[in-house]
Motif scaffolding. Sequence first.
Motif, PDB file in Angstrom:
ATOM      1  N   CYS A 322      -3.010  -4.089  -6.576  1.00 34.42           N
ATOM      2  CA  CYS A 322      -1.923  -3.119  -6.711  1.00 34.42           C
ATOM      3  C   CYS A 322      -0.628  -3.716  -6.162  1.00 34.42           C
ATOM      4  N   PRO A 323       0.484  -3.633  -6.908  1.00 30.86           N
ATOM      5  CA  PRO A 323       1.746  -4.231  -6.444  1.00 30.86           C
ATOM      6  C   PRO A 323       2.435  -3.441  -5.341  1.00 30.86           C
ATOM      7  N   PHE A 324       2.076  -2.164  -5.147  1.00 31.48           N
ATOM      8  CA  PHE A 324       2.765  -1.339  -4.148  1.00 31.48           C
ATOM      9  C   PHE A 324       1.854  -0.929  -2.991  1.00 31.48           C
ATOM     10  N   GLN A 325       0.612  -1.422  -2.964  1.00 30.64           N
ATOM     11  CA  GLN A 325      -0.299  -1.186  -1.852  1.00 30.64           C
ATOM     12  C   GLN A 325      -1.155  -2.425  -1.693  1.00 30.64           C
ATOM     13  N   SER A 326      -0.873  -3.207  -0.665  1.00 32.82           N
ATOM     14  CA  SER A 326      -1.409  -4.565  -0.575  1.00 32.82           C
ATOM     15  C   SER A 326      -2.921  -4.633  -0.474  1.00 32.82           C
ATOM     16  N   ASN A 327      -3.553  -3.614   0.063  1.00 32.83           N
ATOM     17  CA  ASN A 327      -5.001  -3.659   0.245  1.00 32.83           C
ATOM     18  C   ASN A 327      -5.763  -2.866  -0.809  1.00 32.83           C
ATOM     19  N   LEU A 328      -5.125  -2.596  -1.942  1.00 30.54           N
ATOM     20  CA  LEU A 328      -5.763  -1.821  -3.014  1.00 30.54           C
ATOM     21  C   LEU A 328      -6.091  -2.733  -4.191  1.00 30.54           C
ATOM     22  N   TRP A 343     -10.769  -0.155  -4.612  1.00 31.93           N
ATOM     23  CA  TRP A 343     -11.325  -0.590  -3.340  1.00 31.93           C
ATOM     24  C   TRP A 343     -10.225  -0.726  -2.283  1.00 31.93           C
ATOM     25  N   ASN A 344     -10.571  -0.328  -1.069  1.00 31.29           N
ATOM     26  CA  ASN A 344      -9.770  -0.667   0.098  1.00 31.29           C
ATOM     27  C   ASN A 344     -10.318  -1.993   0.619  1.00 31.29           C
ATOM     28  N   THR A 345      -9.572  -3.070   0.433  1.00 29.28           N
ATOM     29  CA  THR A 345     -10.107  -4.391   0.747  1.00 29.28           C
ATOM     30  C   THR A 345     -10.073  -4.698   2.242  1.00 29.28           C
ATOM     31  N   HIS A 346      -9.462  -3.831   3.031  1.00 28.54           N
ATOM     32  CA  HIS A 346      -9.525  -4.003   4.491  1.00 28.54           C
ATOM     33  C   HIS A 346     -10.854  -3.491   5.030  1.00 28.54           C
ATOM     34  N   THR A 347     -11.319  -2.397   4.442  1.00 29.60           N
ATOM     35  CA  THR A 347     -12.560  -1.784   4.927  1.00 29.60           C
ATOM     36  C   THR A 347     -13.742  -2.021   3.997  1.00 29.60           C
ATOM     37  N   GLY A 348     -13.471  -2.361   2.740  1.00 32.53           N
ATOM     38  CA  GLY A 348     -14.539  -2.524   1.763  1.00 32.53           C
ATOM     39  C   GLY A 348     -15.000  -1.222   1.138  1.00 32.53           C
ATOM     40  N   ALA A 349     -14.305  -0.131   1.400  1.00 33.88           N
ATOM     41  CA  ALA A 349     -14.708   1.176   0.891  1.00 33.88           C
ATOM     42  C   ALA A 349     -14.281   1.350  -0.563  1.00 33.88           C
ATOM     43  N   CYS A 350     -15.146   1.993  -1.352  1.00 35.54           N
ATOM     44  CA  CYS A 350     -14.811   2.347  -2.731  1.00 35.54           C
ATOM     45  C   CYS A 350     -14.072   3.679  -2.706  1.00 35.54           C
ATOM     46  N   LEU A 351     -12.821   3.667  -3.131  1.00 37.53           N
ATOM     47  CA  LEU A 351     -11.970   4.849  -3.054  1.00 37.53           C
ATOM     48  C   LEU A 351     -12.171   5.794  -4.227  1.00 37.53           C
TER      49      LEU A 351
END
Length: 455
Positions: A322-328, A343-351
Motif C-alpha cells: 500500500c502506498p499510503f500505509q507502509s505496513n499494509l 496483511w499487517n506486516t509488522h504483526t503478521g495479522a490478516c486484516l
Amino acid sequence: MDAGSLNPFSKLRGRSRCPLQEQILQRINSKENLDRFIPNRSAMDYDYAHYMLTEGRKIKENQPVFSPARDAYRMQLAEALNMNRTRILAFKNKPPTPVELFPSDHTTSSVHPAKPSKPQRHIPQSSERTLDAPDLMDDFYLNLLDWGSSNVLAIALGNTVYLWDASDSSTSELVTIDDDNGPVTSVSWAPDGQHIAIGLNNSEVQLWDSASNRQLRTLRGCHRSRVGSMAWNSHILTTGGMDGMIVNNDVRIRSHVVKTYRGHRQEVCGLKWSASGQQLASGGNDNLVHIWDMSKASSNSPTQWIHRLEDHTSAVKALAWCPFQSNLLASGGGGGDRTIKFWNTHTGACLNSVDTGSQVCALLWNKNESELLSSHGFTQNQLILWKYPSMVKMAEIMGHTSRVLHMAQSPDGCTVASAAGDETLRFWNVFGAPEVAKPAPKVHQEPFSHLNRIR
C-alpha cells in the motif's frame, strides 16, 4: 406614580385561582379538547388574564356612570397593563422568519455557499489503446510486463523483449534471446528507468542499458532453473526462481550474490519490496507468503522470515504494498483460492479476506486514492476496481478474452497496462488524473555506474 403603583392586581400572583379560571383550565386540559391548541403558559400574563376575567367583565356588564377621574384612571391602568390586547390565552411565540433552503436563481442568500462536493470520477469501460502482443506466454507464474520510471513499457513476447515509449508511442526491440537460453521469463526496470533486468529460462539474468541497447553483464549461479520473478531495491536486484530460492544480487560488485532467502518449497512467482526497502514480500506456488526483513540480511547465511503467512490455498503471485500505509500488504491467490487478503506486516495479522470469485493474477494500488485494482483469470478475465477498506466494487471492466496475467502502472499512477493470454496489450485510464502534478523524482545513477566495467 410609577408603573408598579398603577397595577392594583400585581399582588394577586400566588393567590388561588378563581372558579372561572379553574373552569377554563379544566376545559383546556380535558380529554375532549385534545384536538385543540394547547396554550403556552410561560407566555401568558396572569395579571392581565385575571383582570379581564373578573374586573374587566364587571366593567362591561355594569356600564358605570361616566366619571372623568375614573376614565383617566382606567386609561392609565390600560396603558400600564397593555390592555389593548384582545386575547387572554397565548398559544405560542411568534414563529421565526423562515430560511429559504433552496433559494431561487434571483435570490441572493447571505449564507456562505456550501463547498462543492468532489465530482464522481468517470471510469472508462473500454481500453484507451489496444496493441497486439503475439507469442505472449500464457503462464501464470511468469512476470513479463513492467513500466519504468522513464515512461517506457517493457514486455517479453517469447524470446524477445520489446520497449514501448509512452511519450511518443514508438516501439523498439531491445533483445532477442536464442532458443537455448530462452524464452524470457521475467522483466524488471531498475529505479533509474534506464537499466532493465531480464530473467531467462536457463536460470540466468541479463542486465541491459536501454538507452544504448547494450548488454552490461550476466548474473549466473543464482538459481538452478528459470527466473520467473524479480524486484529492485536500489542497487539490489532480488530474483526468485523455480527452485524456490530468493537471492539478493548487488549489481555493483563482481561477486553479486550477497544474500539468500530460503523458505519456499516451490517456485517463487511473486516478489515485491516495500517502499522503504526494509521489507520484502514473496509469494510462491506452495501457497505461502513470506515477509523478510532487510536489516537481517547482513550475512550470506540463509535468512529466516519474520512472518510466514499460510492462509492462501493456492499459488500467490499477486503482491502489492500500500502506498499510503507502509505496513499494509495485499496478496491475491490463484484459481483454487480466489481471495484478496490484507496483511499487517509488522504483526503478521490478516486484516481482511475478500472472495473475488476468480483467479487473482495481479494487484495494483491507486497512488492518488484509496483504491485497489485486481486482474483476474478464470472465469471472467476481468479487471475489478475496489474501494479500500470497504472493498466495495467501484467498477468491473471487461475487454480481455483470456486471463489477465500481468498489470503495470504508469509513473504518474493514472494509466494501467494489462497483458493477457489473448495476446493483447491494453491501456486503461482507470485511476483518473492526479489532483496535483507531482514532479519527477531525481534519478540517482551511482548504483549502476560500475556496470560497464563488470563482465
